[in-house]
Design a protein around this motif. Structure first.
Motif, PDB file in Angstrom:
ATOM      1  N   TYR A 178       1.130  -1.216   0.045  1.00 54.30           N
ATOM      2  CA  TYR A 178       0.214   0.078  -0.145  1.00 54.30           C
ATOM      3  C   TYR A 178       1.655   1.561  -0.084  1.00 54.30           C
ATOM      4  CZ  TYR A 178      -4.173  -2.955   1.379  1.00 54.30           C
ATOM      5  OH  TYR A 178      -4.977  -3.824   1.011  1.00 54.30           O
ATOM      6  N   ASP A 179       2.105   0.576  -0.120  1.00 57.29           N
ATOM      7  CA  ASP A 179       3.172   2.487  -0.304  1.00 57.29           C
ATOM      8  C   ASP A 179       3.979   1.958  -1.010  1.00 57.29           C
ATOM      9  OD1 ASP A 179       3.942   4.780   1.002  1.00 57.29           O
ATOM     10  OD2 ASP A 179       5.433   4.015   1.793  1.00 57.29           O
ATOM     11  N   LYS A 180       3.652   2.048  -2.576  1.00 52.47           N
ATOM     12  CA  LYS A 180       4.968   0.905  -3.178  1.00 52.47           C
ATOM     13  C   LYS A 180       5.450   3.152  -3.803  1.00 52.47           C
ATOM     14  CE  LYS A 180       5.463  -0.488  -7.698  1.00 52.47           C
ATOM     15  NZ  LYS A 180       5.985   0.713  -8.662  1.00 52.47           N
ATOM     16  N   HIS A 181       7.657   1.955  -4.084  1.00 53.85           N
ATOM     17  CA  HIS A 181       7.715   3.539  -3.703  1.00 53.85           C
ATOM     18  C   HIS A 181       7.905   2.808  -5.949  1.00 53.85           C
ATOM     19  CE1 HIS A 181       8.930   4.480   0.147  1.00 53.85           C
ATOM     20  NE2 HIS A 181       8.116   4.948   0.003  1.00 53.85           N
ATOM     21  N   ASN A 182       8.832   4.010  -6.843  1.00 52.89           N
ATOM     22  CA  ASN A 182       9.030   3.566  -7.750  1.00 52.89           C
ATOM     23  C   ASN A 182      10.900   3.837  -7.542  1.00 52.89           C
ATOM     24  OD1 ASN A 182       7.174   4.661  -9.478  1.00 52.89           O
ATOM     25  ND2 ASN A 182       7.088   6.653  -8.831  1.00 52.89           N
ATOM     26  N   LEU A 193      15.737 -11.154  -2.507  1.00 58.62           N
ATOM     27  CA  LEU A 193      13.738 -10.438  -2.899  1.00 58.62           C
ATOM     28  C   LEU A 193      13.866  -9.580  -1.759  1.00 58.62           C
ATOM     29  CD1 LEU A 193      11.039 -10.268  -4.213  1.00 58.62           C
ATOM     30  CD2 LEU A 193      10.371 -12.004  -2.452  1.00 58.62           C
ATOM     31  N   ALA A 194      14.669  -9.668  -0.754  1.00 53.52           N
ATOM     32  CA  ALA A 194      14.481  -8.650   0.402  1.00 53.52           C
ATOM     33  C   ALA A 194      14.716  -7.083   0.539  1.00 53.52           C
ATOM     34  CB  ALA A 194      15.022  -9.817   1.662  1.00 53.52           C
ATOM     35  N   LYS A 195      16.316  -8.148   0.133  1.00 52.81           N
ATOM     36  CA  LYS A 195      16.950  -6.244  -0.060  1.00 52.81           C
ATOM     37  C   LYS A 195      16.578  -5.424  -1.736  1.00 52.81           C
ATOM     38  CE  LYS A 195      21.147  -8.707   2.398  1.00 52.81           C
ATOM     39  NZ  LYS A 195      21.941  -9.237   2.376  1.00 52.81           N
ATOM     40  N   GLU A 196      16.528  -5.892  -2.608  1.00 51.99           N
ATOM     41  CA  GLU A 196      16.764  -5.392  -4.058  1.00 51.99           C
ATOM     42  C   GLU A 196      15.055  -4.834  -4.424  1.00 51.99           C
ATOM     43  OE1 GLU A 196      18.311  -8.008  -7.463  1.00 51.99           O
ATOM     44  OE2 GLU A 196      19.098  -8.692  -5.143  1.00 51.99           O
ATOM     45  N   VAL A 197      13.617  -5.733  -3.385  1.00 55.10           N
ATOM     46  CA  VAL A 197      12.086  -5.098  -4.314  1.00 55.10           C
ATOM     47  C   VAL A 197      11.877  -5.506  -2.715  1.00 55.10           C
ATOM     48  CG1 VAL A 197      10.369  -6.773  -4.998  1.00 55.10           C
ATOM     49  CG2 VAL A 197      12.635  -6.970  -6.223  1.00 55.10           C
ATOM     50  N   ARG A 198      11.777  -5.939  -1.570  1.00 56.36           N
ATOM     51  CA  ARG A 198      10.801  -5.976   0.061  1.00 56.36           C
ATOM     52  C   ARG A 198      11.005  -4.378   0.203  1.00 56.36           C
ATOM     53  NH1 ARG A 198      11.204  -9.017   4.014  1.00 56.36           N
ATOM     54  NH2 ARG A 198      12.813  -8.115   4.861  1.00 56.36           N
ATOM     55  N   ARG A 203       9.765  -1.607  -4.097  1.00 56.99           N
ATOM     56  CA  ARG A 203       8.939  -1.262  -5.495  1.00 56.99           C
ATOM     57  C   ARG A 203       8.231  -2.372  -6.104  1.00 56.99           C
ATOM     58  NH1 ARG A 203      14.973  -3.673  -7.805  1.00 56.99           N
ATOM     59  NH2 ARG A 203      13.704  -2.098  -9.966  1.00 56.99           N
ATOM     60  N   GLN A 204       7.992  -3.181  -5.374  1.00 52.43           N
ATOM     61  CA  GLN A 204       6.493  -4.344  -5.829  1.00 52.43           C
ATOM     62  C   GLN A 204       5.680  -3.584  -5.664  1.00 52.43           C
ATOM     63  OE1 GLN A 204       7.513  -4.746  -2.802  1.00 52.43           O
ATOM     64  NE2 GLN A 204       6.527  -5.461  -1.083  1.00 52.43           N
ATOM     65  N   SER A 205       4.033  -4.034  -6.483  1.00 46.69           N
ATOM     66  CA  SER A 205       3.132  -3.897  -5.873  1.00 46.69           C
ATOM     67  C   SER A 205       2.150  -4.950  -5.378  1.00 46.69           C
ATOM     68  CB  SER A 205       1.801  -3.536  -7.422  1.00 46.69           C
ATOM     69  OG  SER A 205       2.679  -2.300  -8.054  1.00 46.69           O
ATOM     70  N   MET A 264       2.597  -6.040   7.548  1.00 48.67           N
ATOM     71  CA  MET A 264       2.056  -5.563   8.076  1.00 48.67           C
ATOM     72  C   MET A 264       3.549  -4.684   7.336  1.00 48.67           C
ATOM     73  SD  MET A 264       0.290  -2.177   8.106  1.00 48.67           S
ATOM     74  CE  MET A 264      -1.313  -3.212   8.018  1.00 48.67           C
ATOM     75  N   VAL A 265       4.784  -4.701   8.460  1.00 53.65           N
ATOM     76  CA  VAL A 265       5.607  -3.992   8.595  1.00 53.65           C
ATOM     77  C   VAL A 265       6.802  -4.082   7.153  1.00 53.65           C
ATOM     78  CG1 VAL A 265       8.054  -3.761  10.007  1.00 53.65           C
ATOM     79  CG2 VAL A 265       5.618  -3.807  11.024  1.00 53.65           C
ATOM     80  N   ALA A 266       6.654  -5.107   6.825  1.00 54.86           N
ATOM     81  CA  ALA A 266       7.819  -5.722   5.522  1.00 54.86           C
ATOM     82  C   ALA A 266       7.043  -5.982   4.615  1.00 54.86           C
ATOM     83  CB  ALA A 266       7.828  -7.269   5.955  1.00 54.86           C
ATOM     84  N   TYR A 267       5.628  -6.289   4.266  1.00 49.38           N
ATOM     85  CA  TYR A 267       5.208  -5.766   2.745  1.00 49.38           C
ATOM     86  C   TYR A 267       4.510  -4.446   2.507  1.00 49.38           C
ATOM     87  CZ  TYR A 267       8.066 -10.917   2.001  1.00 49.38           C
ATOM     88  OH  TYR A 267       8.653 -10.990   1.547  1.00 49.38           O
ATOM     89  N   GLY A 268       3.156  -5.058   3.635  1.00 49.30           N
ATOM     90  CA  GLY A 268       2.054  -4.135   3.111  1.00 49.30           C
ATOM     91  C   GLY A 268       1.617  -2.360   3.469  1.00 49.30           C
ATOM     92  N   HIS A 269       2.747  -2.088   4.958  1.00 49.70           N
ATOM     93  CA  HIS A 269       2.382  -0.603   5.518  1.00 49.70           C
ATOM     94  C   HIS A 269       1.711   0.151   4.140  1.00 49.70           C
ATOM     95  CE1 HIS A 269       6.795  -1.588   4.655  1.00 49.70           C
ATOM     96  NE2 HIS A 269       6.908  -1.973   3.324  1.00 49.70           N
TER      97      HIS A 269
END
Length: 637
Positions: free
Chosen positions: A326-330, A482-487, A491-493, A523-528
């Protein structure tokens, strides 16, 4: 070079007929050959630090905790030979068996496992400077003083925090854990926790020896290696070549002298399932999960020598979900306003719930019975049952008003509701400045053709179900993490992740989505969601969190507790805050009788190479039908 077995995988149909004409008793496997994908390489050898299945399915073989499970998923003794609570789960006492040894990598004795080692392990977990916040959620929620100790250490400077041990007054006088004597361990919970014994199967309560820490140092255990750790499990890791192999060797001093163990287990790291399949056909692996293409090729050709050896796997303990960000970044770390505004809109999310047919995606896992993979709940099936035998997730589906599963469709799909919510979403989001199509970014491991193929199938499902003018799936890749580069950079939807319970209660699932805890993993690691600007979205999570906390407060009536959790879970899904995806029920070729493996819906033990029944000849579908019948009879007893 390993000698190739007389596996049917390398025999012609004529040769197989000749072999079958001369009945022979197959031997059990002494040295097992398993595999793992290179994208799932182990990231830590410190058993207290990991929360990832990719690590724990290896580490569970090297360390033992208080309890484990049997082939029916029931609790079984491990380091603790008995346990009890006399006050409905406030105080728990575990009686440790004598003679459990710590050993080094080569099986040399280093000491005895005592109750004090469990105090040392918990202190490490709860000490911010030693373990960050990893594995703190369950102890902090359940054990008296655990949260106070964690908070205290987080406020200390690093040197002061690292100097603390389980014998320091700050820990001993605060946290509800005591070594009554060398072989009696007692926990005091913050309230009645009738399921606390199931937590004893998870690594947050595992032991470590202070003598080991003194030997290798705090930094040495933080960066644990197979060479420096002490083991008390069924195996030690005698060789590790990153991205190549791990060799586990039977622990000569293992406490369970009656256990059936392999002399060695070699885990080969492979690029893809197709690579693993090739290794299986040459006799270099003892089982292989089948890709869609390999499965359909064998299944559709009755003369294929492997046809009768196709067996459908048992469900793993993981319930897979679409977890929205819910808080995606470019990529430049600016906010992706278009996505964040869209996903905060309930009508938009309900389009996914009612409109996204995953049948083609399920075929990637189970091409024969794809809709067996259909998942309609958040919690894994079979985790808990009401007193009348009702399985918990069936109660959730009843509250959602979903039709009974028919084995052939996703019963939540509803074209009329989809079109209604699509029109509503377009109207509301256009007014909010959202442009269409909305792009959903999805990441796969770079160089992994299997996962890329699955992503392309998912992309086509988006196109077929949503239309390219509404929602488009963009596939991207990461190099190694995945954790360091994306999560972490957000960057992920969305991700599709599977959660397997750490302990036997719905709180372990639903508590990952609440907005009031730093330990709510998703919530903390993925959803925000707490970082989204939508007040409507935040209000939904407030209400959901309140429902979860209300359920968690019910400890004297498990039926009432599960009813309340089902209300919370139905709320989560009814508002499409997360989207149930699938179960992992694939097909395999195997020399292992999976019905002899540990089979709990919680804990970390299911991949422990212990008491497995195996055969140097591959098992057949007929064999597996018999295994299932025997298991079902045992489960009913």
């Amino acid at each position: 070079m390993r000698k190739t077995r007389k596996a049917a995988a390398v025999l012609t149909a004529v040769a197989m007929a000749a072999v079958s004409a001369v009945p022979a008793m197959a031997d059990e496997i002494k040295d097992l050959y398993d595999y793992e994908l290179q994208s799932r390489e182990i990231e830590t050898w410190n058993v207290l630090y990991s929360q990832q299945a990719t690590d724990l399915q290896v580490l569970t073989n090297l360390y033992d905790g208080l309890l484990e499970s049997d082939e029916y998923g029931k609790l079984a003794p491990a380091v603790a030979e008995s346990w009890e609570t006399e006050d409905n789960g406030v105080t728990w006492t575990f009686h440790l068996r004598q003679g459990v040894k710590w050993v080094d990598q080569n099986g040399n004795e280093k000491g005895e496992v005592t109750a004090q080692d469990f105090l040392t392990g918990l202190e490490w977990v709860l000490n911010f400077h030693k373990n960050d916040a990893t594995n703190t959620s369950m102890p902090m929620e359940m054990i008296v003083g655990a949260e106070d100790y964690y908070n205290m250490t987080s406020e200390l400077d690093a040197d002061a925090g690292l100097a603390l041990t389980a014998e320091s007054p700050e820990f001993a006088d605060t946290v509800g854990i005591k070594a009554i004597d060398d072989y009696t361990l007692q926990y005091t919970c913050v309230s009645e926790k009738p399921y606390f014994d199931t937590v004893a199967t998870y690594n947050c309560l595992y032991p470590i020896s202070q003598a080991m820490i003194d030997e290798i140092g705090i930094d040495g255990f933080k960066a644990a290696t197979p060479e420096n750790i002490w083991y008390n499990g069924a195996y030690t890791c005698t060789e590790y070549i990153q991205q190549n192999t791990k060799t586990l060797t039977k622990n000569p001093l293992y406490w369970d002298t009656e256990a059936k163990l392999f002399d060695s287990v070699t885990i080969k790291m492979v690029e893809s399932i197709d690579t693993a399949y090739q290794l299986y056909t040459t006799g270099e692996l003892d089982h292989v999960n089948l890709s869609e293409s390999n499965l359909t090729t064998i299944y559709n050709n009755e003369s294929d020598p492997l046809h009768d050896q196709l067996v459908e796997k048992r469900p793993t303990k993981f319930s897979y979900q679409f977890h929205f960000n819910y808080d995606k970044h470019n990529d430049d770390q600016s906010e992706d306003t278009n996505w964040n505004t869209a996903i905060a809109n309930e009508a938009f999310r309900k389009c996914w719930y009612y409109g996204l047919d995953l049948g083609s995606y399920y075929k990637r896992t189970n091409a024969i019975n794809p809709y067996k993979c259909y998942n309609n709940a958040y919690t894994m099936q079979g985790l808990v049952y009401l007193s009348d035998g009702t399985e918990y997730t069936s109660l959730v589906q009843e509250k959602l008003g979903l039709p009974a599963y028919d084995g052939e469709t996703m019963t939540r799909l509803d074209s009329e509701k989809f079109e209604e919510y699509k029109a509503q979403a377009i109207e509301e989001l256009t007014a909010a400045g959202v442009t269409f199509p909305v792009h959903a970014r999805y990441f796969v491991a770079g160089g992994n053709q299997t996962t890329l193929d699955s992503a392309n199938v998912l992309k086509q499902a988006f196109s077929d179900c949503f239309g390219d003018d509404f929602i488009v799936l963009d596939i991207d890749s990461y190099v190694s993490s995945l954790a360091k580069e994306v999560r972490d950079p957000r960057r992920q939807s969305f991700v599709i992740n599977g959660w397997g319970a750490d302990y036997g209660d719905p709180q372990n699932y639903l508590g990952q989505e609440t907005n009031d805890s730093d330990n709510a993993y998703y919530m903390v690691a993925y959803g925000h969601a707490v970082d989204n600007e939508s007040e409507e979205l935040k209000a939904l999570y407030d209400e959901f969190t309140e429902l979860v906390n209300k359920a968690d407060a019910i400890t004297d009536d498990l039926d009432a507790r599960y009813e309340a959790y089902a209300d919370a879970e139905a709320f989560l899904l009814d508002h499409a805050l997360t989207l149930p995806s699938n179960f992992d029920i694939g097909w395999e070729l195997t020399h292992v009788n999976d019905y002899t493996n540990q089979n709990a819906m919680f804990g970390i033990q299911n991949q422990k190479y212990k008491n497995w029944e195996t055969s140097t000849d591959a098992y057949t579908a007929e064999d597996y039908a018999g295994f299932q019948e025997t298991w079902n009879a045992g489960m009913a007893e």
